[in-house]
Design an enzyme around this catalytic site. Structure first.
Site, PDB file in Angstrom:
ATOM      1  N   GLY A   1       0.834  -1.202   0.000  1.00  0.00           N
ATOM      2  CA  GLY A   1       0.000   0.000   0.000  1.00  0.00           C
ATOM      3  C   GLY A   1       0.862   1.243   0.000  1.00  0.00           C
ATOM      4  O   GLY A   1       0.816   2.032  -0.927  1.00  0.00           O
TER       5      GLY A   1
ATOM      6  N   GLY B   1       1.603  -6.406   4.382  1.00  0.00           N
ATOM      7  CA  GLY B   1       2.989  -6.860   4.294  1.00  0.00           C
ATOM      8  C   GLY B   1       3.752  -6.523   5.555  1.00  0.00           C
ATOM      9  O   GLY B   1       4.911  -6.883   5.738  1.00  0.00           O
TER      10      GLY B   1
ATOM     11  N   LEU C   1       7.786  -6.521  18.453  1.00  0.00           N
ATOM     12  CA  LEU C   1       6.759  -7.562  18.606  1.00  0.00           C
ATOM     13  C   LEU C   1       7.120  -8.843  17.863  1.00  0.00           C
ATOM     14  O   LEU C   1       6.743  -9.935  18.269  1.00  0.00           O
ATOM     15  CB  LEU C   1       5.413  -7.016  18.125  1.00  0.00           C
ATOM     16  CG  LEU C   1       4.971  -5.717  18.821  1.00  0.00           C
ATOM     17  CD1 LEU C   1       3.690  -5.185  18.202  1.00  0.00           C
ATOM     18  CD2 LEU C   1       4.801  -5.932  20.328  1.00  0.00           C
ATOM     19  N   ASN C   2       7.796  -8.687  16.728  1.00  0.00           N
ATOM     20  CA  ASN C   2       8.342  -9.845  16.015  1.00  0.00           C
ATOM     21  C   ASN C   2       9.612  -9.347  15.339  1.00  0.00           C
ATOM     22  O   ASN C   2       9.561  -8.485  14.463  1.00  0.00           O
ATOM     23  CB  ASN C   2       7.344 -10.377  14.979  1.00  0.00           C
ATOM     24  CG  ASN C   2       7.940 -11.496  14.119  1.00  0.00           C
ATOM     25  OD1 ASN C   2       9.102 -11.445  13.697  1.00  0.00           O
ATOM     26  ND2 ASN C   2       7.155 -12.523  13.845  1.00  0.00           N
TER      27      ASN C   2
ATOM     28  N   LYS D   1      11.615 -10.558  13.277  1.00  0.00           N
ATOM     29  CA  LYS D   1      11.806 -10.836  11.850  1.00  0.00           C
ATOM     30  C   LYS D   1      11.005  -9.862  10.981  1.00  0.00           C
ATOM     31  O   LYS D   1      11.534  -9.245  10.059  1.00  0.00           O
ATOM     32  CB  LYS D   1      11.389 -12.285  11.551  1.00  0.00           C
ATOM     33  CG  LYS D   1      11.635 -12.703  10.112  1.00  0.00           C
ATOM     34  CD  LYS D   1      11.295 -14.170   9.863  1.00  0.00           C
ATOM     35  CE  LYS D   1      12.300 -15.102  10.502  1.00  0.00           C
ATOM     36  NZ  LYS D   1      12.181 -16.496  10.029  1.00  0.00           N
ATOM     37  N   THR D   2       9.724  -9.698  11.305  1.00  0.00           N
ATOM     38  CA  THR D   2       8.919  -8.809  10.472  1.00  0.00           C
ATOM     39  C   THR D   2       9.308  -7.349  10.709  1.00  0.00           C
ATOM     40  O   THR D   2       9.250  -6.529   9.796  1.00  0.00           O
ATOM     41  CB  THR D   2       7.416  -9.018  10.724  1.00  0.00           C
ATOM     42  OG1 THR D   2       7.141  -8.845  12.118  1.00  0.00           O
ATOM     43  CG2 THR D   2       6.988 -10.413  10.296  1.00  0.00           C
TER      44      THR D   2
ATOM     45  N   GLY E   1       7.146   1.053  10.834  1.00  0.00           N
ATOM     46  CA  GLY E   1       7.003   0.903   9.381  1.00  0.00           C
ATOM     47  C   GLY E   1       7.578   2.040   8.573  1.00  0.00           C
ATOM     48  O   GLY E   1       7.934   1.857   7.415  1.00  0.00           O
ATOM     49  N   GLU E   2       7.663   3.212   9.167  1.00  0.00           N
ATOM     50  CA  GLU E   2       8.160   4.356   8.416  1.00  0.00           C
ATOM     51  C   GLU E   2       9.470   4.897   8.978  1.00  0.00           C
ATOM     52  O   GLU E   2      10.070   5.790   8.399  1.00  0.00           O
ATOM     53  CB  GLU E   2       7.090   5.462   8.401  1.00  0.00           C
ATOM     54  CG  GLU E   2       5.871   5.047   7.592  1.00  0.00           C
ATOM     55  CD  GLU E   2       4.625   5.834   7.950  1.00  0.00           C
ATOM     56  OE1 GLU E   2       4.305   5.902   9.157  1.00  0.00           O
ATOM     57  OE2 GLU E   2       3.966   6.368   7.051  1.00  0.00           O
TER      58      GLU E   2
END
Lengths: 329, 169, 731
Positions: free
Chosen positions: C242, C470, C618-619, C621-622, C692-693
Site C-alpha cells: 500500500g 505486508g 513484537l516480532n 523478523k517482520t 514501518g516508516e
C-alpha cells in the site's frame, strides 16, 4: 489491444507472404505486445514466426558467425563461441533487460525494437513516429533519455538496444528474406535516421523478414569492452553505452571500432572517430580529440544535455581500459 | 482460438480471444491466480513462469502462441504443507512482505538457478567463462527483473543462496 | 464483554511478566505458506459467477470539462455492457482517514490522467480495447502545472511557526548553513495495482478491494455511492502493498460498485500500472530551505525549515515536511514557513512516511553540511543537539534512544575510521565514502478494536478489520494473543480485513501494530481476568504457559478451565492524554558506505546499517523486514526515484516501472539492522512504537552524506543521478 487475425507461419515463405500482405511479424513479442497493449501499435494481422527454423547459431564457412533471427538473447549471450570470440556481444546482451526478457526476446526482434520515448508510448500525446505529422512532444518536453546525435526536428528518439550497439561495432550484417530473395546489409543500411520521416525506421521492404545476423570472423588480438551507464545498477536503459573493439600494434592503436548506445536514433558509429585513433599512441589528449569528433554535432535537448559530458567521460574511460592507458593524475 | 497448454503436468484446452496474454489465460481462464499481474508490460517480473524450462514474463506473450508448450507456475512447485525447499527458504528468511511479487520471485529464482547450473554468465560475472560462483552480487543481478516494493531483497537473496547450497543458516 | 483503555497514563509492563516467551521472537509469518505457494488471494483474484470486467478511461486534458463521453461507437463494440461516468465518480482517491468521499464528478477535470469513465465488457480484452478507443471530448481551461510558477500559493496560518529571532541567531552564529534542497515527487508503486471486485447482494455491496484502512474506506465508499455504511462490506484479507496509496477509497472501487449495481452483475476493475501512477496519490515535490546556526559549543541556536509543496486546488492535505524537525533537535529560535502551490497535477497525498521521507532528506543533509561548517563530527553534532524538552512546546520526551542508536551504529559500522575530508578513499575509478543520518518518526496510537475468543479447545481466534499489507499484522497479533493467553502461536488464528469485524486503526502512519496490538492485548487481559476468576486467583497472580494456567496454588489446563464455556472479549484502545503530555517517537541512525564512479557519477551503496529503537519489538523478523523496506526506499529516494511531470501539461511522463526507477535487487547491498532494547510506557499498553516508516526517515540523507564524503559533491537536488554528480565532479 485491437482484435487481430493470428496465423502461425509454417515456413518462411508463408511468413514473408503474410508480411507482404500487411501482417506484422511476432516472435519474442516482448516489445510488440508491450506496444499493442497500449495500442501504440495496432496490427490487424499477426504472423507468428516462432516455429520457423531460425534458432541456430553456427560458424560460416569464412569463420564468421551466423545467428538465426530467432536465437534468444539468452542463448546468444551464453553461446560459448560468442563468449570466447565476440565477448563484447555477450556483455552487451547481459547488460540489457532481465533474465526473463532475454529468455524470450530474439535477435531479430531486438534489432527491430522500437524507441522507449515516453511520448511515443502515450497515445494521448503527439508523436511523429507514431502518428506522422502530429508533432514531436519530446523536443520541448521531458527528454532525459533522448538523442544528442542524429536527431531531427521531427524526432529525437533513441534506439534502446544494447545488443545492436555491440553488433554495430562488430560490423554485423543482417540477412533479409523477401519475396525477391535474400539480401544482406550492414546495420548502417538497416537503420534510417529520422529526418522528416521518423515513422520509417528501417530499410526493410514490405515483405522482408530478418532471418539472421552475420558476424564477420572474430577480430584478431583485439580487446572487446561493453560499458553501459544507467540510472540504476540493473534493469534500466542506457543513458550512454560504448561498445569498443580495439587492437593494438605495439604502442599504437592498430584498429578501433566504436559504437554507442543511448546517444542516437540508431546504434551510433562514427568512422572519423575511429580514424582519428588508428595509428596513434594512446593518450588522454588523443581520447579527448576522439571525443571532440564524436560530439562535434551533438545537441542537447534540455533534460539530456548531460549526455554530452557523460559520453565524453565514458568513451575516454573505455579507451583507457582497452588501451591500458592510465588516467592522468 | 483453441489452444492446449500443459500446465504443471496437466493438459488444458481453452478457447480464447487471440489477444489473451498467457498471464491472463492463467488468471482469468484457468483460475491459476498464483501468477501475478504487477505491470502487464514486462517491467516488474510478478508474472514470471517457466515456459519449456526457461523463466519468462507471462504478460508479454500470447496464450495462442504456446499450443503444446510446457508451463510451470507457482501452483506447480508446492502447496502449504508440502512446500518445496525454495518456498520454505522464502518463508524462513522473510523473503517477502505483502506477498504479491513472491510467486514471481520464486519462479524466477527457480529458473535462474537452472541458468547458473548451465554456466550462463551475468552482467556482474568477472569472467564470461568457467563456473559461476553464486555470490550475493550474482544473485542480486540475476534477480533484478523481479521488483519488490516492500523491498524484501535481503531475504530474497539469502533464501536463494541457501537453497542453492551456497550458505547455510 | 468489553475491555477498554484510554491511554491517559503510562502503563505497566504486563508483557514483561508473561510466561509464554513468544512475543518478539523472529517467527515466520503464519500466512507465509499461502503467499509462497500463490494461494493467498488478492482482490482481483476472486472469480465470481457472471462477473464482468471494467477498464478505466483517463482525461487527456489538464484542466477543464468533459463535454461529451462520445461513446456511441464504443457501445457497439463486441462484448460491451456499458460505459459509465457521472457525478459520483471519484476525481482521485480519498486522503487517508477521510471517512467520506473525496471530490466527485467526472465531468470536471483537474489533472491529466484523471479517471473519467469506465468501460465494462464481458472480457478484459474487450473492455481494454473499447476503453482505448473511447475518446471523450473536453473543453480545456488554462492551468498552472508547476509549483514554482503557480499563481495560487496558500500559506495556512496553522502551518507556520516563528519562535524567537532566527535572523539574529544566524548573524550571531559561530557557524551556519543556509541551503535549499529539492526533492521530486514520488510514487508508492505497490506491486499489486489497485483492484476491486464489486458484488451486490440485494441492497448490500460486497467489495473485495485492496485497501489499508477499512473502517474509513467503508464510509468513504458508502458516501461516494450514496448508501448507508452498514450496507457496505469490504474484504481485504491480503493487500499487495500500500505505502499510502491504498489509504483512501479510490476510483476503481467506486466505478466498479456503480457499474455492478447498474448491470446487476459483479464487476472487476483493476487499474493498469499507468493508471496507478496517474490516478492514485503521489508524494508532492518539495523545495526546502534550511537555515541552521550553532554557537561555539556546537549547540543549535537557530533552526529554520521552510517548505513549498503542492497539491490540487481545494485539497487539504499538504506534505508535512517538518514533522520530525519539530522535536528532533535543539534551537530556541525556530521558523517553519509552509507554502502550498496549487497545481493541476495528480493529487498529492500520503506516501510512506509523509513528512519525514522528504523532510529528513533535507534536514539530515543540512546537518551534515553544518557539521562540516562547524568542524564537528556529524554524530557529535547531533548528540549535542538532543533537546531536554520539546523545543516548541516544552513537553518532556518519552523513551528516546537517539544517542544510543548513533553510538551503537558508530561502533558497529567503524565510524571512527572515517576521514572527515571528502575524496580520500579510492579503489580504481571508485571513490569511497561513508555517511550518517538520524531517523525519527512520531508515534501515533489510533482508536482500534479487536475481538478475541478463547475457545473450548484452548485455541484462540483474533478478529478485527485490521489489514496486513505486508507489515506483519498476522504475525504480531498471533504472537500477542499467544503470549497473553499462554498458547503456542500455532493455536492462534487471526482473521483480518473484513469490515464486519471490529473496526481497527488500519495500516497507516506506522500505528497499525501498536494500535491493533493494544486492542488484542486488552481483549486478552479481559480473558485472563475471567480465567483468573475460574481458577480462583487474582488476575495478577495468574500465569499462563503452554495451555496451562497456574494461580492461587492451583494448576489447571486451559481446556479444563474452558469446559464451562469459551471466553470472548472485545478490546478497545483509545488514544488519550499521553499523546499530548509527552513527545513520543521512534528513533534510529543510518550508516551508509557508497562508491561513486569518478568517470560516470554512478553511485553504488556498498554497506548500510540501521540501528533503531521503537519500544518493544513484537516480532523481530517482520520488524527487521519493515526496516529493510524503509532503508531501501531511502536508497531509492537518494539515487533513483523521481516522477517527471511534463513541463507543459503536468502529466506524469514516466508512468511505468521501466522509467520510474524503484530500486532493483542489484541496487541493494546486504543490509544490517539492529534493534535497541526499549520500552515506551507512554506509547501504548504494550510499550511498542511505530516502525514501518522509521527506516525510511533519514536513510536517503545518509546516502547523500556518504556521496559527499566519497567525492566532495554535495547533491541538493534529489535524486543523485549520474548527471548531477558529474556536473560537479572533475573528470
Amino acid at each position: 489491444m485491437r482484435p487481430f487475425d493470428y496465423m502461425r507461419a509454417e515456413d518462411l515463405q508463408a511468413a514473408t507472404e503474410a508480411k507482404g500482405n500487411g501482417a506484422t511479424v511476432i516472435a519474442g513479442g516482448t516489445n510488440l505486445l508491450d506496444l499493442m497493449k497500449l495500442e501504440v501499435m495496432a496490427p490487424e494481422r499477426l504472423v507468428d514466426i516462432t516455429r520457423l527454423d531460425l534458432h541456430n547459431t553456427e560458424r560460416t564457412s569464412g569463420g564468421g558467425l551466423r545467428i538465426g533471427a530467432l536465437v534468444t538473447n539468452s542463448d546468444l549471450a551464453a553461446n560459448p563461441d560468442v563468449r570466447r570470440n565476440w565477448p563484447v556481444l555477450s556483455r552487451a546482451l547481459l547488460a540489457g533487460a532481465t533474465g526473463q526478457l532475454r529468455n524470450k526476446a530474439t535477435t531479430g526482434g531486438n534489432l527491430l525494437q522500437r524507441t522507449r520515448c515516453y511520448y511515443f508510448y502515450d497515445t494521448a500525446m503527439p508523436c511523429n513516429k507514431r502518428e506522422p505529422g502530429s508533432g514531436c512532444h519530446a523536443r520541448t518536453g521531458f527528454n532525459r533519455i533522448h538523442a544528442i546525435l542524429g536527431a531531427s526536428d521531427k524526432c529525437i528518439a533513441t534506439h534502446p538496444s544494447d545488443m545492436a550497439v555491440a553488433m554495430r561495432a562488430l560490423d554485423a550484417e543482417v540477412e533479409v528474406q523477401g519475396s525477391g530473395g535474400t539480401r544482406r546489409m550492414g546495420l548502417d543500411a538497416l537503420y534510417r535516421l529520422p529526418g522528416d520521416t521518423p515513422h520509417i525506421e528501417t530499410s526493410l521492404a514490405e515483405g522482408e523478414i530478418i532471418t539472421a545476423v552475420i558476424l564477420p570472423p572474430p577480430p584478431t588480438a583485439a580487446t572487446q569492452v561493453y560499458r553501459k551507464v544507467r540510472d540504476r545498477s540493473s534493469y534500466a536503459f542506457a543513458l550512454v553505452s560504448v561498445a569498443a573493439v580495439v587492437a593494438m600494434d605495439g604502442a599504437r592503436i592498430r584498429e578501433a571500432r566504436l559504437a554507442f548506445g543511448g546517444l542516437g536514433p540508431m546504434p551510433w558509429r562514427d568512422g572519423e572517430v575511429e580514424r582519428a585513433l588508428e595509428g596513434q599512441e594512446p593518450s588522454d589528449a588523443l581520447f579527448d580529440c576522439a571525443s571532440d569528433i564524436l560530439l562535434r554535432d551533438a545537441q542537447g535537448q534540455g533534460s539530456n544535455d548531460f549526455k554530452i559530458p557523460l559520453a565524453r567521460r565514458t568513451l575516454k574511460a573505455v579507451l583507457r581500459e582497452v588501451t591500458r592507458t592510465e588516467a592522468p593524475a | 482460438m483453441q489452444t492446449t497448454l500443459k500446465i504443471n503436468g496437466e493438459s488444458w484446452t481453452l478457447d480464447v480471444d487471440p489477444r489473451t496474454s498467457l498471464l491472463d489465460a492463467l488468471r482469468h481462464h484457468l483460475d491459476l491466480t498464483g501468477t501475478k499481474k504487477g505491470c502487464d508490460h514486462g517491467q516488474c517480473g510478478a508474472c514470471t513462469i517457466i515456459l519449456n524450462g526457461r523463466r519468462i514474463n507471462s504478460c508479454l506473450t500470447l496464450a495462442v502462441m504456446h499450443d503444446g508448450d510446457e508451463i510451470t507456475t507457482i501452483e506447480g512447485l508446492g502447496e502449504p504443507g508440502r512446500l518445496n525447499p525454495m518456498q520454505e527458504a522464502f518463508v524462513r528468511h522473510d523473503g517477502y512482505q505483502c506477498g504479491y511479487c513472491t510467486p514471481g520471485q520464486i519462479m524466477s529464482a527457480t529458473g535462474m538457478l537452472d541458468e547458473v547450473s548451465q554456466g550462463w554468465p551475468s552482467h556482474v560475472s568477472a569472467s564470461l567463462e568457467g563456473d559461476v560462483p553464486l555470490s550475493r552480487e550474482e544473485v542480486a543481478e540475476r534477480m533484478s527483473g523481479n521488483l519488490c516494493r516492500c523491498s524484501a531483497y535481503p531475504g530474497i537473496v539469502r533464501a536463494i543462496r541457501e537453497t542453492a547450497g551456497e550458505v547455510s543458516e | 464483554m468489553n475491555k477498554h483503555l484510554k491511554m491517559d497514563a503510562p502503563q505497566k509492563r504486563v508483557l514483561d511478566e508473561t510466561a509464554q516467551g513468544t512475543l518478539g521472537r523472529p517467527l515466520d509469518r503464519p500466512e507465509g505458506p499461502l503467499k509462497v505457494s500463490g494461494r493467498a488471494a488478492y482482490s482481483a483474484e476472486y472469480q465470481l459467477p457472471n462477473m464482468a470486467t471494467g477498464v478505466l478511461v483517463r482525461a487527456t486534458i489538464t484542466h477543464g470539462r468533459m463535454t461529451s463521453l462520445n461513446d456511441e461507437a464504443v457501445r457497439g463494440m463486441p462484448g460491451i455492457l456499458g460505459v459509465f461516468t457521472g457525478e459520483r465518480f471519484l476525481r482521485n482517491p480519498a486522503q487517508g482517514g477521510a471517512g467520506k468521499a473525496p471530490v466527485q464528478g467526472a465531468s470536471e477535470v483537474a489533472y491529466l490522467g484523471q479517471p473519467v469513465a469506465l468501460v465494462v465488457a464481458e472480457t478484459f480484452e474487450q473492455a481494454r480495447h473499447a476503453a482505448q478507443q473511447l475518446r471523450p471530448t473536453f473543453a480545456g481551461e488554462p492551468a498552472d502545472t508547476h509549483p514554482e510558477h503557480a499563481a495560487q500559493v496558500d500559506r495556512p496560518d496553522k502551518k507556520q511557526l516563528d519562535q524567537g529571532d532566527v535572523d539574529g541567531a544566524m548573524q550571531a552564529a559561530a557557524a551556519s548553513v543556509d541551503v535549499v534542497y529539492t526533492t521530486p515527487p514520488h510514487s508508492s508503486a505497490p506491486m499489486e495495482p489497485h483492484a476491486s471486485v464489486a458484488e451486490w447482494q440485494g441492497d448490500r455491496l460486497i467489495l473485495r478491494g485492496s485497501y489499508q484502512m477499512l473502517k474509513y474506506n467503508k464510509k468513504e465508499l458508502a458516501d461516494a455511492i450514496g448508501v448507508a455504511p452498514e450496507n457496505v462490506r469490504i474484504l481485504s484479507p491480503y493487500v499487495g502493498g500500500g505505502f499510502g496509496s491504498k489509504l483512501g477509497i479510490a476510483p476503481e472501487a467506486v466505478s466498479a460498485a456503480l457499474a455492478a449495481r447498474e448491470l446487476g452483475r459483479p464487476v472487476r476493475v483493476v487499474m493498469s500500472r499507468q493508471q496507478v501512477f496517474e490516478g492514485t496519490m503521489r508524494r508532492s515535490e518539495t523545495r526546502q530551505r534550511l537555515r541552521l546556526a550553532v554557537d561555539a559549543d556546537g549547540v543549535l541556536t537557530a533552526l529554520e525549515h521552510d517548505a513549498r509543496v503542492s497539491n490540487l486546488p481545494g485539497e487539504s492535505f499538504s506534505e508535512p515536511v517538518q514533522q520530525a524537525t519539530h522535536f528532533l533537535y535543539r534551537g530556541e529560535n525556530r521558523r517553519h514557513e509552509n507554502e502550498i502551490a496549487r497545481v493541476h497535477r495528480t493529487c498529492a497525498g500520503s506516501v510512506r512516511a509523509p513528512g519525514e521521507a522528504v523532510g529528513m532528506l533535507a534536514l539530515e543533509a543540512a546537518m551534515d553540511e553544518l557539521a562540516e561548517a562547524a568542524g564537528i563530527d556529524p554524530i557529535e553534532l547531533r548528540k549535542r543537539n538532543i533537546p531536554d524538552t520539546h523545543p516548541e512546546n516544552g513537553i518532556p520526551y518519552s523513551a528516546r534512544s537517539l544517542a544510543e542508536c548513533l553510538d551503537e551504529g558508530a561502533r558497529r559500522f567503524g565510524w571512527g575510521q572515517r576521514d572527515l575530508r571528502p575524496g580520500q578513499r579510492r579503489e580504481g575509478e571508485w571513490l569511497i565514502g561513508i555517511g550518517v543520518a538520524a531517523a525519527a518518526r512520531p508515534n501515533i496510537l489510533s482508536d482500534s478494536r479487536a475481538r478475541v475468543t478463547l475457545r473450548e479447545d484452548a485455541t484462540a481466534l483474533v478478529e478485527t478489520d485490521m489489514t496486513d499489507i505486508g507489515t506483519g499484522t498476522y504475525s504480531v497479533l498471533s504472537q500477542l494473543a499467544a503470549e497473553m493467553l499462554g498458547l503456542p502461536v500455532e493455536s492462534v488464528e487471526v482473521r483480518l480485513g473484513d469490515t464486519d469485524l471490529p473496526p481497527a486503526a488500519g495500516s497507516g502512519g506506522s500505528w497499525g501494530a501498536s494500535s491493533s496490538g493494544s486492542s488484542v492485548f486488552l481483549a486478552c487481559r479481559g480473558i485472563r481476568e475471567t480465567l483468573a476468576r475460574r481458577i480462583g486467583c487474582g488476575a495478577e497472580a495468574l500465569t499462563l504457559q503452554d495451555g496451562v494456567a497456574t494461580g492461587g496454588n492451583r494448576r489447571e489446563t486451559l481446556r479444563d478451565l474452558l469446559a464451562e464455556g469459551s471466553i470472548e472479549v472485545e478490546g478497545h484502545i483509545e488514544p488519550g492524554e499521553t499523546a499530548k503530555e509527552v513527545s513520543q517517537a521512534s528513533y534510529g541512525a543510518h550508516f551508509v558506505e557508497v562508491a561513486v564512479s569518478a568517470v560516470t557519477g554512478e553511485v553504488r551503496v556498498r554497506r548500510m546499517l540501521g540501528v533503531f529503537a521503537a519500544g518493544r519489538i513484537l516480532n523481530e523478523k517482520t520488524a527487521r523486514s519493515q526496516c529493510h523496506g524503509g532503508m531501501i526506499w531511502g536508497i531509492g529516494s537518494a539515487l533513483t526515484e523521481e516522477i517527471a511531470h511534463d513541463p507543459r501539461d503536468g502529466h506524469i511522463v514516466n508512468r511505468d516501472l521501466a522509467e520510474y526507477h524503484i530500486p532493483v535487487n542489484m541496487d541493494v547491498p546486504d543490509l544490517d539492522v539492529t534493534f535497541l532494547e526499549e520500552r515506551d510506557d507512554h506509547a501504548s499498553p504494550i510499550q511498542s512504537k511505530g516502525i514501518g516508516e522509521l527506516g525510511i526517515s533519514g536513510a536517503g540523507a545518509a546516502v547523500i552524506n556518504a556521496i559527499y564524503n566519497a567525492c566532495g559533491v554535495r547533491v541538493r537536488d534529489y535524486p543523485a543521478t549520474p548527471d548531477k554528480i558529474i556536473a560537479q565532479l572533475a573528470e
